[in-house]
Design a protein around this motif. Structure first.
Motif, PDB file in Angstrom:
ATOM      1  N   VAL A   1       0.838  -1.202   0.000  1.00  0.00           N
ATOM      2  CA  VAL A   1       0.000   0.000   0.000  1.00  0.00           C
ATOM      3  C   VAL A   1       0.871   1.250   0.000  1.00  0.00           C
ATOM      4  CG1 VAL A   1      -1.647   1.341   1.368  1.00  0.00           C
ATOM      5  CG2 VAL A   1      -1.985  -1.123   1.071  1.00  0.00           C
ATOM      6  N   ILE A   2       1.936   1.245   0.787  1.00  0.00           N
ATOM      7  CA  ILE A   2       2.823   2.415   0.811  1.00  0.00           C
ATOM      8  C   ILE A   2       3.432   2.647  -0.565  1.00  0.00           C
ATOM      9  CG2 ILE A   2       4.988   3.300   1.744  1.00  0.00           C
ATOM     10  CD1 ILE A   2       4.269   1.909   4.394  1.00  0.00           C
ATOM     11  N   ARG A   3       3.845   1.581  -1.234  1.00  0.00           N
ATOM     12  CA  ARG A   3       4.403   1.711  -2.578  1.00  0.00           C
ATOM     13  C   ARG A   3       3.361   2.247  -3.553  1.00  0.00           C
ATOM     14  NH1 ARG A   3       6.231  -2.886  -2.771  1.00  0.00           N
ATOM     15  NH2 ARG A   3       4.480  -3.955  -3.772  1.00  0.00           N
ATOM     16  N   ALA A   4       2.120   1.764  -3.444  1.00  0.00           N
ATOM     17  CA  ALA A   4       1.054   2.235  -4.328  1.00  0.00           C
ATOM     18  C   ALA A   4       0.769   3.723  -4.107  1.00  0.00           C
ATOM     19  CB  ALA A   4      -0.215   1.413  -4.098  1.00  0.00           C
ATOM     20  N   LEU A   5       0.789   4.172  -2.866  1.00  0.00           N
ATOM     21  CA  LEU A   5       0.558   5.586  -2.577  1.00  0.00           C
ATOM     22  C   LEU A   5       1.726   6.438  -3.053  1.00  0.00           C
ATOM     23  CD1 LEU A   5      -1.022   5.279   0.987  1.00  0.00           C
ATOM     24  CD2 LEU A   5      -2.195   5.879  -1.131  1.00  0.00           C
ATOM     25  N   HIS A   6       2.922   5.914  -2.933  1.00  0.00           N
ATOM     26  CA  HIS A   6       4.101   6.622  -3.451  1.00  0.00           C
ATOM     27  C   HIS A   6       3.981   6.795  -4.969  1.00  0.00           C
ATOM     28  CE1 HIS A   6       8.419   7.637  -3.855  1.00  0.00           C
ATOM     29  NE2 HIS A   6       8.369   6.880  -4.939  1.00  0.00           N
ATOM     30  N   GLU A   7       3.552   5.753  -5.669  1.00  0.00           N
ATOM     31  CA  GLU A   7       3.388   5.829  -7.121  1.00  0.00           C
ATOM     32  C   GLU A   7       2.264   6.787  -7.502  1.00  0.00           C
ATOM     33  OE1 GLU A   7       2.780   1.761  -8.112  1.00  0.00           O
ATOM     34  OE2 GLU A   7       4.916   1.235  -7.958  1.00  0.00           O
ATOM     35  N   ALA A   8       1.212   6.825  -6.682  1.00  0.00           N
ATOM     36  CA  ALA A   8       0.122   7.780  -6.935  1.00  0.00           C
ATOM     37  C   ALA A   8       0.628   9.212  -6.802  1.00  0.00           C
ATOM     38  CB  ALA A   8      -1.027   7.524  -5.963  1.00  0.00           C
ATOM     39  N   GLY A   9       1.452   9.464  -5.792  1.00  0.00           N
ATOM     40  CA  GLY A   9       2.024  10.788  -5.625  1.00  0.00           C
ATOM     41  C   GLY A   9       2.907  11.183  -6.794  1.00  0.00           C
ATOM     42  N   THR A  10       3.660  10.228  -7.325  1.00  0.00           N
ATOM     43  CA  THR A  10       4.495  10.496  -8.497  1.00  0.00           C
ATOM     44  C   THR A  10       3.628  10.902  -9.683  1.00  0.00           C
ATOM     45  OG1 THR A  10       6.213   8.951  -7.764  1.00  0.00           O
ATOM     46  CG2 THR A  10       6.133   9.466 -10.125  1.00  0.00           C
ATOM     47  N   ALA A  11       2.574  10.149  -9.931  1.00  0.00           N
ATOM     48  CA  ALA A  11       1.675  10.467 -11.042  1.00  0.00           C
ATOM     49  C   ALA A  11       1.026  11.833 -10.847  1.00  0.00           C
ATOM     50  CB  ALA A  11       0.615   9.380 -11.184  1.00  0.00           C
ATOM     51  N   LEU A  12       0.623  12.136  -9.632  1.00  0.00           N
ATOM     52  CA  LEU A  12       0.033  13.443  -9.348  1.00  0.00           C
ATOM     53  C   LEU A  12       1.025  14.574  -9.607  1.00  0.00           C
ATOM     54  CD1 LEU A  12      -1.988  12.724  -6.094  1.00  0.00           C
ATOM     55  CD2 LEU A  12      -2.895  13.895  -8.091  1.00  0.00           C
ATOM     56  N   GLY A  13       2.267  14.370  -9.196  1.00  0.00           N
ATOM     57  CA  GLY A  13       3.273  15.386  -9.422  1.00  0.00           C
ATOM     58  C   GLY A  13       3.508  15.640 -10.901  1.00  0.00           C
ATOM     59  N   ILE A  14       3.520  14.584 -11.690  1.00  0.00           N
ATOM     60  CA  ILE A  14       3.696  14.734 -13.135  1.00  0.00           C
ATOM     61  C   ILE A  14       2.525  15.512 -13.723  1.00  0.00           C
ATOM     62  CG2 ILE A  14       3.790  13.475 -15.325  1.00  0.00           C
ATOM     63  CD1 ILE A  14       5.217  11.201 -13.789  1.00  0.00           C
ATOM     64  N   ALA A  15       1.304  15.158 -13.318  1.00  0.00           N
ATOM     65  CA  ALA A  15       0.110  15.821 -13.866  1.00  0.00           C
ATOM     66  C   ALA A  15       0.048  17.285 -13.452  1.00  0.00           C
ATOM     67  CB  ALA A  15      -1.149  15.092 -13.397  1.00  0.00           C
ATOM     68  N   LEU A  16       0.468  17.589 -12.222  1.00  0.00           N
ATOM     69  CA  LEU A  16       0.360  18.957 -11.714  1.00  0.00           C
ATOM     70  C   LEU A  16       1.479  19.866 -12.212  1.00  0.00           C
ATOM     71  CD1 LEU A  16      -0.707  18.233  -8.039  1.00  0.00           C
ATOM     72  CD2 LEU A  16      -1.995  19.602  -9.685  1.00  0.00           C
ATOM     73  N   ALA A  17       2.573  19.295 -12.667  1.00  0.00           N
ATOM     74  CA  ALA A  17       3.721  20.115 -13.056  1.00  0.00           C
ATOM     75  C   ALA A  17       3.360  21.110 -14.147  1.00  0.00           C
ATOM     76  CB  ALA A  17       4.876  19.220 -13.502  1.00  0.00           C
ATOM     77  N   GLY A  18       2.644  20.658 -15.160  1.00  0.00           N
ATOM     78  CA  GLY A  18       2.272  21.569 -16.236  1.00  0.00           C
ATOM     79  C   GLY A  18       1.379  22.691 -15.757  1.00  0.00           C
ATOM     80  N   THR A  19       0.432  22.355 -14.877  1.00  0.00           N
ATOM     81  CA  THR A  19      -0.473  23.379 -14.331  1.00  0.00           C
ATOM     82  C   THR A  19       0.296  24.410 -13.514  1.00  0.00           C
ATOM     83  OG1 THR A  19      -2.271  21.770 -14.227  1.00  0.00           O
ATOM     84  CG2 THR A  19      -2.501  23.729 -12.878  1.00  0.00           C
ATOM     85  N   VAL A  20       1.240  23.948 -12.699  1.00  0.00           N
ATOM     86  CA  VAL A  20       2.028  24.862 -11.877  1.00  0.00           C
ATOM     87  C   VAL A  20       2.892  25.760 -12.749  1.00  0.00           C
ATOM     88  CG1 VAL A  20       3.916  24.970 -10.195  1.00  0.00           C
ATOM     89  CG2 VAL A  20       2.002  23.401  -9.827  1.00  0.00           C
ATOM     90  N   ASN A  21       3.528  25.198 -13.762  1.00  0.00           N
ATOM     91  CA  ASN A  21       4.352  26.011 -14.651  1.00  0.00           C
ATOM     92  C   ASN A  21       3.528  27.034 -15.420  1.00  0.00           C
ATOM     93  OD1 ASN A  21       7.012  25.084 -14.205  1.00  0.00           O
ATOM     94  ND2 ASN A  21       6.632  23.252 -15.426  1.00  0.00           N
TER      95      ASN A  21
END
Length: 435
Positions: free
Chosen positions: A328-348
């Motif tokens: 579960v911890i690994r799955a949540l870590h991977e979810a955070g990675t995906a979220l960071g990728i998706a949000l990067a364009g919006t933040v920039n």
């Protein structure tokens, strides 16, 4: 020419009444002098506005104010704990909820129920929701409150300025007009129709809005920062079964031409990746949505079955992660990675003050945040410049999972705050009985 001048005077009066009521709601109990200072009018200009709001029953005098150094002390003002209330409702994939807030912003009644809404007909869902609405309106009636409006949070695209859910993939709805069903749910009983001119339930303002937008509204109204002042430029990310976002610029929602802004869940993070219900591939929702994380964490439907209902499966994920479940911890870590990728364009693109995590993400933040922040630091100029004052912050929502429901109730209350004494009326009396 006279009519135009009269319309202008009425508009100014209405706006000033709104400013007085909002000032007292935000800071009360407060003296008349304090209200005048807050909104930039003279005490003489504020006095008739306060008197009108007192006659309407929207303000009350609570006692003597401390002397200000000039003249005799007056009475402090506060908003009434009786009168109009905002009704908020939330339609989730696996639950329904309704609450009512008074003019002070306090929740005066709340009910919630498990509900298997996925692929259910809108009419059946609204029938169940109407039962909860009736329960809440009956509960607040004994406390001297009545509905001033209703706003409903839904997990889907809502056509701007309408009650039509254009597409809610996790509910299975397309072009669903909720307006008639909601109006019917709030209509007065037949014997009570044709009342004495007080605001009737059938005329209540109705709003249907994307749940992430209402979560952002709750963040603006209720705050979450340590100093109590929420940011005015932020991206609010809300996750349950699906993932949505709301963009707030200078304290205002950025809705887009059709009202569809913020569909973060269908931003591709891994092009050519897993197929998504929207027709695309590699969408964020397939890597950071609730079902994706449960699957990646090795939790089968059978394991999660006993944890259904409002927040139940999220609670299961949080419990397993807190207990050190490596999968579960690994799955949540991977979810955070995906979220960071998706949000990067919006933040920039938008350069917000903050990214605010709401909904399920608020509870799962301890395990999602590290990888999310790492991706933002790698992929955005503003997050990488850690030494610059006012750099991007990633924070957990104050209202958290309650954001959409509370935001809906406060949005409904806006009908009163924007126009406290409607059409020049001198009193506001409760509507006829609502069943």
């Amino acid at each position: 020419m006279t009519a135009a001048r009269g319309d202008t005077q009425h508009g100014i009066r209405r706006r000033n009444l709104s400013r007085v009521l909002r000032a007292v709601a935000a800071e009360g109990p407060v003296s008349r002098a304090g209200v005048a200072a807050r909104i930039g009018l003279t005490r003489a200009g504020v006095a008739p506005l306060v008197d009108e709001l007192l006659r309407a029953g929207l303000l009350v005098e609570t006692g003597r104010a401390a002397p200000s150094g000039r003249g005799r002390p007056g009475s402090e003002l506060a908003v009434s704990d009786r009168g109009p209330a905002g009704l908020g409702a939330e339609i989730g994939v696996d639950h329904l909820a309704v609450c009512a807030v008074d003019l002070r912003g306090r929740v005066r009644a709340r009910v919630a129920a498990d509900a298997a809404n996925r692929r259910s007909e809108p009419g059946a869902v609204l029938a169940h929701l109407s039962e909860l609405l009736a329960e809440v309106t009956a509960g607040i009636a004994v406390e001297g409150l009545w509905p001033a409006g209703l706003a409903v949070a839904v997990p889907g695209l809502v056509a701007r300025g309408s009650a039509t859910v254009v597409h809610a993939p996790n509910l299975g709805w397309r072009e669903a007009d909720l307006g008639p069903g909601l109006a019917a749910a709030l209509a007065p009983a037949p014997a009570a129709r044709g009342g004495s001119g007080s605001p009737g339930a059938a005329a209540l303002p109705l709003m249907v809005e994307n749940e992430a937008n209402l979560g952002a509204l709750a963040e603006l109204r209720l705050g979450g920062a340590a100093d109590g002042s929420p940011p005015q430029d932020f991206v609010h990310v809300s996750a349950e079964i699906g993932i949505g976002a709301a963009i707030v610029v200078d304290g205002q929602l950025l809705r887009g031409a059709r009202g569809f802004a913020g569909e973060l869940g269908h931003v591709p993070v891994y092009p050519g990746g897993r197929p998504c219900g929207c027709g695309g591939r590699g969408c964020l929702e397939q890597y950071a949505g609730e079902e994706a994380v449960l699957r990646a964490g090795g939790l089968t439907e059978r394991a999660a079955a006993g944890s259904s209902g409002p927040g139940g499966r999220i609670a299961l994920l949080a419990h397993r992660a807190a207990d050190g479940d490596a999968g579960v911890i690994r799955a949540l870590h991977e979810a955070g990675t995906a979220l960071g990728i998706a949000l990067a364009g919006t933040v920039n693109l938008l350069d917000p003050q903050a990214v605010v995590l709401g909904g399920a993400l608020a509870r799962l933040a301890p395990w999602v945040l590290p990888s999310l922040e790492r991706e933002l630091a790698l992929r955005t100029a503003v997050a990488a410049d850690a030494a610059r004052p006012g750099r991007l912050s990633v924070v957990v929502s104050g209202p958290a999972a309650d954001g959409p429901l509370l935001g809906a109730a406060h949005a409904a209350l806006g009908a009163v705050l924007d126009d406290p004494v409607r059409s020049g009326a001198t009193t506001l009396s409760p509507p006829v009985d609502i069943r």
